[in-house]
Design a protein around this motif. Structure first.
Motif, PDB file in Angstrom:
ATOM      1  N   THR A 177      -5.953  66.543  15.741  1.00  0.00           N
ATOM      2  CA  THR A 177      -6.961  67.590  15.905  1.00  0.00           C
ATOM      3  C   THR A 177      -8.351  67.180  15.440  1.00  0.00           C
ATOM      4  OG1 THR A 177      -6.382  68.575  13.768  1.00  0.00           O
ATOM      5  CG2 THR A 177      -5.266  69.452  15.725  1.00  0.00           C
ATOM      6  N   GLY A 210       3.982  67.432  18.967  1.00  0.00           N
ATOM      7  CA  GLY A 210       3.978  66.340  18.000  1.00  0.00           C
ATOM      8  C   GLY A 210       5.374  65.801  17.772  1.00  0.00           C
ATOM      9  N   THR A 234      -0.076  71.630  19.343  1.00  0.00           N
ATOM     10  CA  THR A 234      -0.099  70.394  18.564  1.00  0.00           C
ATOM     11  C   THR A 234       1.208  70.203  17.805  1.00  0.00           C
ATOM     12  OG1 THR A 234      -2.496  70.590  18.343  1.00  0.00           O
ATOM     13  CG2 THR A 234      -1.381  69.094  16.811  1.00  0.00           C
ATOM     14  N   VAL A 235       1.684  71.272  17.190  1.00  0.00           N
ATOM     15  CA  VAL A 235       2.938  71.209  16.428  1.00  0.00           C
ATOM     16  C   VAL A 235       4.112  70.964  17.365  1.00  0.00           C
ATOM     17  CG1 VAL A 235       4.540  72.584  15.023  1.00  0.00           C
ATOM     18  CG2 VAL A 235       2.082  72.633  14.530  1.00  0.00           C
ATOM     19  N   TRP A 275      -0.772  65.958  12.494  1.00  0.00           N
ATOM     20  CA  TRP A 275      -1.506  67.074  13.096  1.00  0.00           C
ATOM     21  C   TRP A 275      -3.003  66.967  12.819  1.00  0.00           C
ATOM     22  CZ3 TRP A 275       2.373  71.050  10.684  1.00  0.00           C
ATOM     23  CH2 TRP A 275       3.618  70.911  11.314  1.00  0.00           C
TER      24      TRP A 275
END
Length: 166
Positions: free
Chosen positions: A80, A58, A54-55, A76
């Motif tokens: 999520t 992103g 995700t990080v 984030w």
């Protein structure tokens, strides 16, 4: 001290690209600070991998302490949260990065490998996708009903909770 292996450039560089290394570090710190599961457990690994993806995928860098930190955390959290099509988002972002950067990006290769592990590793867990709710009742989960889930399905809510606790 220089690392023993290199990324193939012959220049003695890091074996792991910095962007991916930062994403894993941020994910690890968030999960450790949350204290939700034991570090080293399968659940922890699922959460760390999910958050790292995700990080990394992103927008912006993985810095959770800079001037834009709250914007990144909000992004984030949105990615999520329950109901967000995270799986499709990951697939789209991986494809877009591959098209843009080609196969030369070492961070992208690690992200694809992580995604394959998240999809290929299944954990026995309560089926959170089968929430039932009566017309006036709160959603209920039958914790005795366990199913095999891809590890990202367990890591995603765990990562979201860790972000909320930050």
């Amino acid at each position: 001290m220089r690392p023993e292996s290199t990324n193939g450039t012959g220049g003695g560089g890091l074996a792991v690209p910095m962007a991916w290394l930062c994403a894993e570090y941020v994910a690890d710190e968030l999960l450790r600070a949350g204290g939700l599961v034991e570090p080293g457990s399968l659940e922890y690994q699922a959460g760390r991998r999910t958050l790292a993806l995700t990080v990394y995928l992103g927008d912006g860098t993985g810095d959770a302490t800079g001037p834009d930190a709250q914007d990144r955390l909000d992004e984030w959290l949105a990615r999520t949260e329950y109901g967000h099509p995270w799986e499709e988002w990951v697939r789209e972002r991986l494809a877009a990065r591959r098209e843009r950067d080609g196969d030369e990006d070492g961070g992208l290769a690690l992200a694809r490998e992580t995604w394959q592990r998240l999809e290929g590793t299944h954990l026995l867990a309560t089926d959170l996708g089968a929430l039932s709710a009566g017309p006036a009742a709160a959603p209920a989960v039958d914790e005795s009903e366990a199913v095999w889930l891809p590890s990202w399905r367990l890591g995603l809510p765990l990562g979201h909770l860790a972000l909320r606790l930050h």
